[in-house]
Design an enzyme around this catalytic site. Structure first.
Site, PDB file in Angstrom:
ATOM      1  CG  ASP A  83      -2.275   0.651   0.970  1.00 18.91           C
ATOM      2  OD1 ASP A  83      -2.298   1.888   1.109  1.00 18.91           O
ATOM      3  OD2 ASP A  83      -3.285  -0.001   0.637  1.00 18.91           O
ATOM      4  CG  ASP A  84       0.358   6.053   1.081  1.00 19.13           C
ATOM      5  OD1 ASP A  84       1.362   6.364   0.442  1.00 19.13           O
ATOM      6  OD2 ASP A  84      -0.415   6.872   1.617  1.00 19.13           O
ATOM      7  NE  ARG A 115      -4.122  10.440   4.218  1.00 19.10           N
ATOM      8  CZ  ARG A 115      -3.680   9.312   3.729  1.00 19.10           C
ATOM      9  NH1 ARG A 115      -3.597   9.118   2.437  1.00 19.10           N
ATOM     10  NH2 ARG A 115      -3.325   8.327   4.518  1.00 19.10           N
ATOM     11  CE  LYS A 145      -6.360   0.653  -1.037  1.00 16.40           C
ATOM     12  NZ  LYS A 145      -6.001   0.261   0.331  1.00 16.40           N
ATOM     13  CG  ASP A 193      -6.675   5.583  -1.785  1.00 11.55           C
ATOM     14  OD1 ASP A 193      -7.825   6.051  -1.709  1.00 11.55           O
ATOM     15  OD2 ASP A 193      -6.101   5.017  -0.841  1.00 11.55           O
ATOM     16  CG  ASN A 226      -6.806   8.873   0.400  1.00 14.66           C
ATOM     17  OD1 ASN A 226      -7.831   8.300   0.765  1.00 14.66           O
ATOM     18  ND2 ASN A 226      -5.677   8.228   0.210  1.00 14.66           N
ATOM     19  CG  ASP A 269      -9.983   3.701   4.789  1.00 17.63           C
ATOM     20  OD1 ASP A 269      -9.665   2.834   3.957  1.00 17.63           O
ATOM     21  OD2 ASP A 269      -9.586   4.883   4.716  1.00 17.63           O
TER      22      ASP A 269
HETATM   23  C1  GLA Z   1      -6.826   5.481   2.061  1.00 17.86           C
HETATM   24  C2  GLA Z   1      -7.263   4.064   1.800  1.00 17.86           C
HETATM   25  C3  GLA Z   1      -6.516   3.118   2.691  1.00 17.86           C
HETATM   26  C4  GLA Z   1      -5.028   3.287   2.479  1.00 17.86           C
HETATM   27  C5  GLA Z   1      -4.632   4.732   2.708  1.00 17.86           C
HETATM   28  C6  GLA Z   1      -3.185   4.965   2.342  1.00 17.86           C
HETATM   29  O1  GLA Z   1      -7.275   5.931   3.294  1.00 17.86           O
HETATM   30  O2  GLA Z   1      -8.632   3.915   1.961  1.00 17.86           O
HETATM   31  O3  GLA Z   1      -6.902   1.792   2.435  1.00 17.86           O
HETATM   32  O4  GLA Z   1      -4.693   2.888   1.167  1.00 17.86           O
HETATM   33  O5  GLA Z   1      -5.417   5.620   1.936  1.00 17.86           O
HETATM   34  O6  GLA Z   1      -2.789   6.274   2.523  1.00 17.86           O
END
Ligand code: GLA
Length: 729
Positions: free
Chosen positions: A365-366, A440, A473, A475, A477, A545
């Site tokens: 992930d991130d 963010r 994935k 995203d 945000n 989340d």
């Molecule tokens: C969002 C996604 C999470 C994760 C974070 C990473 O909040 O919903 O699942 O990937 O970003 O920063």
């Protein structure tokens, strides 16, 4: 399927169980005569006899027995005597917004033509549907509207959109260009919508219609956590299993509006489309604009019936590519396991443990790019942080174990602290003279610009072309503020929001075409962009989340109103409110996976995970291709939830029950749905055998004392039809 009656001047669209009937009245006014259960008749003019009764209903000067004020208008316009919400309002060169559309012609074609640049329902064979195109024109301005309807043969769905073209000689501005309108001759409905917020998406809400306007919208630049672009009108008193229901869903991921308006005659008008506030589209002579597509479902079998139509339709006509049918890999995601705190060896250790448990894909992930170790920087710098990570070694080692490998991106965002921002400060979404707001610690990247998209896609191709990556994935945000683009002139500034969404679609389209093997999962802080628009590009979306299994129940039940199990990202995490069994039972509903550090599982938990992995495989086909029945919904009580998947041939079913909160030793009978009453089913877990009739009409007895808060159980029913019911095997 679509039939024109020349004598009556009516056009009837039939799906297996529904009819939708249009009529062209003298003067060229296009009316909606009927939408509901399938009818054999095609002369339905008796349903539109309403006449203007008072001086307060302006009449067309040449047809003084007609007023748009009281007629069921199919695509109502502004300023010609219809005082309800308009679907179309055009500011013409004279400066006014009076618009008047009259019928010109229509045609019926096999199949469904492409809607370029926009997500849409599709067919693989022209025999699966028919499409009607009705052309209307405003004689004064030359604005033409082609209303496009597709009636499906295999599901009770009518898809609609509108193509607007300026056939006049002067530029006009579309100030309101909605996708669809439906006028119903009654206000005897409740409106159901899905509200939410971050970590609490798609919560069911039901309210009786009242006179005036009611509805939902998003102005956030995304369909949003706050409201899903879905609404249902249900006959007063309709339930999960009974009553007439109209379902509406917009195939769009940006600003939208869905309103229901009840007028003084107690009729109801539902309109849906792009939110007109913050919208304006300049149409020079010869230019066209296409609205997003709106999906309409009618069911006479309650909310459950409506949902199953949406599910079948989206599985067959929205989800595309190899992942429509191919089994999705069971994944483990690093976010809740490590957040930004990982390196190559830590991720390899996740993969090793995951492999032992039977998990099939590791998603990083991130935190892998630029200099990102927290959320303050680097969005836009999509190159590997080599100080932190040896991506080549990581992927080799993960693939070497036989696992697939996935990666996280947030392509429509830019951190103020990034190389990209320092080089191209003009590329963020902004308006002159005002500093962009931060959310963010990030800005939004102006993907309405082709040069920006080229850069981002080039960077993504740099990584995805070099490393064998199986999954992305995607995203998103934050939402949009100070919404403007440095490239748009002032008279086109109202186009920004829609151009932004088109930019996202163009990028995702390029990604899946360029890397057709990729499994793409959309996400927006969980489910902030969970809509059919995104599903056209990605066959699954991270639902929320919030991975607490008890909170997840209302989220997943709400989501299931129109979205199938195959698209709902659902993972088991280390959250504490329930045990691993319940977490697994709830996550099994969706695209199953894990969101935890597998090194931290104890021996017992590891055994439970192995069992869950086995169950994922065992029930995969049933959950993916079976029909969902919501048996006890969280919006009707706060102590127990139950749902089931029933195989198409009714030979198998999986029932899941979760005790959210214990009541004092109460007892209830869980009545199943969708089984064959004449078949005998064996409950695999107990060996008991019952007829489908008993299971549906009398129910299974469940006592409260056997369960604690947060516990769950599954019952697997298998048809055998062999022995006397009620006798343990
Ligand atoms: C969002 C996604 C999470 C994760 C974070 C990473 O909040 O919903 O699942 O990937 O970003 O920063």
């Amino acid at each position: 399927m679509i039939a024109y009656n020349k004598q009556n001047h009516t056009i009837k669209l039939d799906t297996p169980n529904t009819s939708y009937v249009l009529g062209v009245r003298e003067g060229g006014f296009l009316l909606n005569l009927y939408y509901g259960r399938r009818l054999p008749d095609d002369n339905l003019w008796s349903l539109a006899k309403r006449l203007p009764s008072a001086s307060f209903s302006p009449c067309d000067p040449e047809h003084t027995d007609f007023s748009a004020d009281v007629a069921p208008m199919e695509y109502p316009t502004n300023g010609r005597g219809d005082f309800r919400a308009a679907a179309l309002s055009v500011r013409n060169a004279d400066g006014n917004t009076v618009t008047d559309l009259r019928y010109v012609s229509h045609r019926v074609i096999a199949g469904k033509p492409d809607l370029p640049g926009l997500p849409q329902l599709y067919v693989t064979d022209d025999a699966q549907c028919e499409t009607l195109e009705v052309t209307l024109r405003d004689p004064y301005t030359g604005v033409e509207a082609v209303l496009v309807y597709t009636a499906f043969c295999d599901c009770d769905v009518i898809a609609k959109h509108v193509r607007l073209t300026n056939r006049g000689e002067q530029a006009v501005t579309l100030e309101r260009a909605l996708s669809s309108c439906l006028d119903l001759p009654s206000m005897g409905f409740d409106l159901i919508t899905l509200w939410g917020r971050h970590t609490k998406e798609r919560q069911f809400e039901r309210r009786p219609l009242a006179h005036g306007l009611q509805g939902i919208r998003s102005k956030r630049g995304a369909s949003s956590h706050s409201h899903n672009p879905f609404a249902a009108l249900v006959q007063t008193g309709a339930t999960e299993t009974t009553g007439e229901v109209y379902g509406f869903n917009l195939v769009y991921s940006g600003n939208f509006v869905i309103t229901a308006e009840v007028d003084h005659d107690a009729t109801t008008r539902v309109v849906m489309g792009i939110d007109p506030e913050d919208f304006g589209w300049l149409l020079a002579p010869g230019e066209s604009f296409a609205t997003p597509e709106a999906v309409h479902v009618f069911s006479a079998e309650g909310l459950g019936g409506m949902s199953r139509v949406f599910h079948r339709c989206y599985d067959a006509h929205l989800i595309r590519g190899r992942w429509q049918t191919e089994k999705r890999p069971l994944l483990i995601n690093s976010w809740e396991a490590a957040y930004f705190d990982f390196d190559t060896d830590k991720l390899i250790s996740f993969a090793e443990r995951a492999k032992e448990l039977g998990i099939e894909m590791l998603v990083m992930d991130d935190g892998w790019f630029g200099k990102r170790n927290d959320d303050t920087n680097s969005l836009g710098d999509w190159f590997v942080n080599e100080k932190k990570l040896d991506l080549g070694r990581l992927i080799d080692s993960v693939h070497g174990m036989g696992l697939k490998f996935g990666i996280w991106y947030e392509p429509e965002m830019i951190s103020p602290d990034s190389e990209l921002y320092r080089t191209h400060p003009d590329w963020c979404v902004h308006v002159p003279g005002r500093a962009p707001s931060v959310a963010r610690q990030q800005y939004v990247l102006d993907v309405s610009r082709p040069d920006v998209r080229e850069n981002i896609f080039g960077q993504m191709r740099g990584v995805l072309g070099r490393y064998p990556i199986d999954y992305v994935k995607w995203d998103f945000n934050r939402n949009l503020s100070e919404a403007g683009s440095a490239l748009l002139p002032a008279d086109r500034s109202g186009e920004f929001f829609h151009r932004f969404v088109l930019g996202t679609y163009a990028l995702q389209d390029r990604l899946i075409r360029g890397f057709p093997h990729l499994l793409l999962e959309n996400c927006s802080g969980g489910g902030g962009r969970f809509d059919p628009g995104m599903l056209y590009y990605s066959p699954q979306i991270w639902t929320s989340d919030n991975t607490d299994p008890i909170d997840r129940l209302s989220i997943q039940f709400g989501t299931s109103l129109c979205y199938p199990a195959s698209v709902m990202g659902a993972h088991v995490s280390a959250s504490r409110r329930a045990g691993y069994r319940t977490k697994g039972d709830v996550a099994l509903w969706g695209t199953f996976g894990y969101e935890l550090d597998p090194n931290k599982l104890n021996g017992e938990e590891r055994e439970i995970v192995k069992e869950q992995v086995a169950q994922y495989h065992k029930y995969y086909a049933l959950i993916r291709s079976g029909s969902l029945y919501r048996l006890i919904c969280p919006w009707n009580n706060d102590y127990v939830c139950a749902w089931s998947f029933v195989a198409e041939d009714k030979r198998e079913a999986l029932v899941t029950v979760v005790r959210m909160r214990r009541q004092d030793d109460t007892l209830f009978h869980l009545k199943l749905q969708g089984l064959d009453p004449d078949t005998i089913y064996t409950v695999e877990e107990t060996g008991e055998r019952y007829s489908g009739a008993l299971l549906m009409f009398a129910g299974l007895e469940m006592t409260d004392s056997a369960w604690d808060d947060g516990e769950s159980c599954k019952l697997h029913l298998i048809a055998d039809g062999a022995a006397e019911p009620g006798v343990p095997a």
